[in-house]
Design an enzyme around this catalytic site. Structure first.
Site, mmCIF file in Angstrom:
data_model
loop_
_atom_site.group_PDB
_atom_site.id
_atom_site.type_symbol
_atom_site.label_atom_id
_atom_site.label_comp_id
_atom_site.label_asym_id
_atom_site.label_seq_id
_atom_site.Cartn_x
_atom_site.Cartn_y
_atom_site.Cartn_z
ATOM 1 N N HIS A 271 -9.734 8.772 62.591
ATOM 2 C CA HIS A 271 -9.009 9.887 63.205
ATOM 3 C C HIS A 271 -9.430 10.028 64.668
ATOM 4 C CE1 HIS A 271 -7.012 11.596 59.674
ATOM 5 N NE2 HIS A 271 -8.043 11.104 59.000
ATOM 6 N N GLU B 72 -8.123 11.753 66.870
ATOM 7 C CA GLU B 72 -7.949 13.154 67.262
ATOM 8 C C GLU B 72 -9.110 14.031 66.805
ATOM 9 O OE1 GLU B 72 -6.583 11.677 64.740
ATOM 10 O OE2 GLU B 72 -6.196 13.055 63.082
ATOM 11 N N CYS C 34 -4.625 6.903 60.069
ATOM 12 C CA CYS C 34 -5.122 7.116 58.698
ATOM 13 C C CYS C 34 -4.052 6.714 57.673
ATOM 14 C CB CYS C 34 -5.607 8.545 58.514
ATOM 15 S SG CYS C 34 -6.618 8.735 57.018
#
Lengths: 206, 256
Positions: free
Chosen positions: A183, A185, A81
């Site tokens: 993202h 994650e 990001c």
């Protein structure tokens, strides 16, 4: 086991990337120690929020040079990001603030006519097979939260885009550095698969 | 490409899910972590936790819950309820929440939105708006829809965005709990005036209501509680319904 340093420079929620890497089997540690970052086998630079604020926070922690070196010195590197955006020369979000200058190009606002931020899942369009992102025809969905996007000078660094008011750069590769606008994650399950592949490439390289 | 999001909402009190759920095979239907993990693997695009814990000394249990969710659930989640100052937001985001949702305190002091946005970014701040139809418009209600404010809901939506709200969570207090569907006029009035994502909430009883929320209300995401918790419909059924009406969604991941 390869040691992964997740650079902790005190902004926002940096724990998610760390937890996700651990969940796919990485020996990942959040750290703000230059020595730890220099000694790690691989480095992750997360980032959320404002470009200028992130650059400033990195500088305040004395981690600017260590971050730039990690992205340039051939060790596997992953920017996420704003951690991707900071690799470029500058951002329209924070005029006058210099980026890390690792990848040539700048970060600009998403095109007019689309909602900002892009806050949604989107389907990656790969320009070629990628060891972490999968084969060019595979379908993977990632979660995006961003108002600006990277515009590399050299289009050949782009490995994936998404359609959001036009083609938006989703992932770039330069040398051993992989940087993603989304993202991973927060993109279960496809994002975790990507992280797992990234961790496996570290083991293979070690 | 606009990709609609489907968001289950969990009410938690003292770190436990209230308004029970009846997922088959859950060991503990009141465990927010187990429920969140279940929704993650079922293909929910995000989760919203609404903390209704009344006493402040029990709020640490919420932080524990947030930490636990963040270590086991890898989709974005928002936590709302009782956020009165930047410190509250900082604690929740530090514990692993991706976004915080502000409501009453922001209506009383809109600068709360700008303060959180300045420190953590607009994308972290969701402004929850509880609106009730009054005459030809809508009025903001506080305290779970009990306290009228005299503030116009559409005006407030625009003010919240000007202050830096990165997303709006719009609940129709007229429809909430009725199962009659969203208030599309309310949602359309807001989505036509702001350029940030809007989540519709309040009133979902059928899959068609989710479709209508996107088509008629122009919202970016649909939030529901009971139809998912009580097993009336699965996330997959919701997404198939949206997809069948030409609305792009992230496909539900294959089991496993």
């Amino acid at each position: 086991m390869t040691r992964v340093a997740v650079i902790d420079y005190g902004i926002g929620n940096l724990h998610s990337a760390h937890k996700a890497l651990c969940s796919v089997g990485a020996d990942a540690r959040l750290t703000r120690s230059v020595a730890d970052i220099d000694a790690a086998d691989a480095v992750v630079l997360p980032g959320v929020g404002n470009f200028g604020a992130c650059i400033q926070a990195l500088s305040d922690c004395g981690l600017t040079d260590a971050s730039r070196s990690a992205a340039l010195d051939g060790r596997p590197f992953l920017g996420i990001c704003v951690g991707m955006q900071m690799l470029f020369d500058a951002s329209d979000e924070s005029p006058g603030v210099a980026g890390l200058g690792v990848i040539s190009g700048k970060v600009t606002w998403l095109p007019a006519g689309v909602k900002r931020p892009q806050m949604q899942w989107n389907r990656l369009q790969l320009s070629a097979d990628d060891p972490c992102l999968g084969t060019a025809h595979s379908e993977s969905w990632m979660y995006f939260v961003h108002s600006l996007h990277a515009e590399p000078t050299d289009a050949t660094v782009v490995v994936a885009t998404v359609d959001y008011g036009g083609d938006v750069v989703a992932a770039v590769r330069q040398g051993a550095a992989l940087a993603v606008q989304f993202h991973p994650e927060k993109s279960s399950p496809d994002g975790l698969v990507m992280l797992q592949r990234w961790v496996e490439t570290l083991a293979a390289a070690a | 490409m606009k990709v609609a999001r489907v968001i289950p909402c969990l009410d938690v009190d003292g770190g436990r899910v209230v308004k029970g759920t009846n997922f088959v095979g859950l060991r503990d239907a009141g465990d927010p972590v187990e429920l969140a993990a279940r929704y993650d693997s079922a293909g929910a695009d995000e989760l919203v936790f609404l903390d209704i814990t009344a006493s402040s000394d029990r709020r640490d249990t919420t932080l524990d819950m947030v930490r636990e969710v963040a270590s086991r659930v890898f989709i974005p989640f928002t936590v709302g309820g009782g956020i009165r100052q930047v410190d509250d937001a900082r604690s929740l985001l530090g514990a692993g929440a991706d976004k915080v949702s502000v409501n009453t305190a922001a209506v009383e002091r809109p600068e709360l939105i700008s303060e959180i946005a300045a420190e953590f970014g607009d994308q972290c701040v969701v402004c929850a708006i509880d609106a009730r139809r009054v005459g030809t418009g809508w009025e903001i209600y506080l305290h779970g829809g009990r306290t009228p404010t005299g503030i116009d809901a559409i005006e407030w939506a625009m003010t919240a965005v000007e202050h830096g709200a990165g997303e709006l969570l719009v609940t129709s207090m007229d429809r909430d709990g009725t199962g009659d569907g969203f208030d599309h006029d309310l949602n359309a009035a807001i989505t036509s005036r702001v350029n940030v994502p809007v989540i519709a909430s309040g009133g979902v009883g059928t899959l068609q209501h989710l479709v209508d929320g996107i088509v008629h209300g122009g919202v970016d995401a649909v939030l529901a509680a009971s139809i998912f918790h009580f097993g009336t419909h699965s996330i997959d059924e919701a997404k198939q319904a949206l997809n069948a009406h030409g609305i792009t969604v992230r496909p539900t991941p294959p089991p496993g």
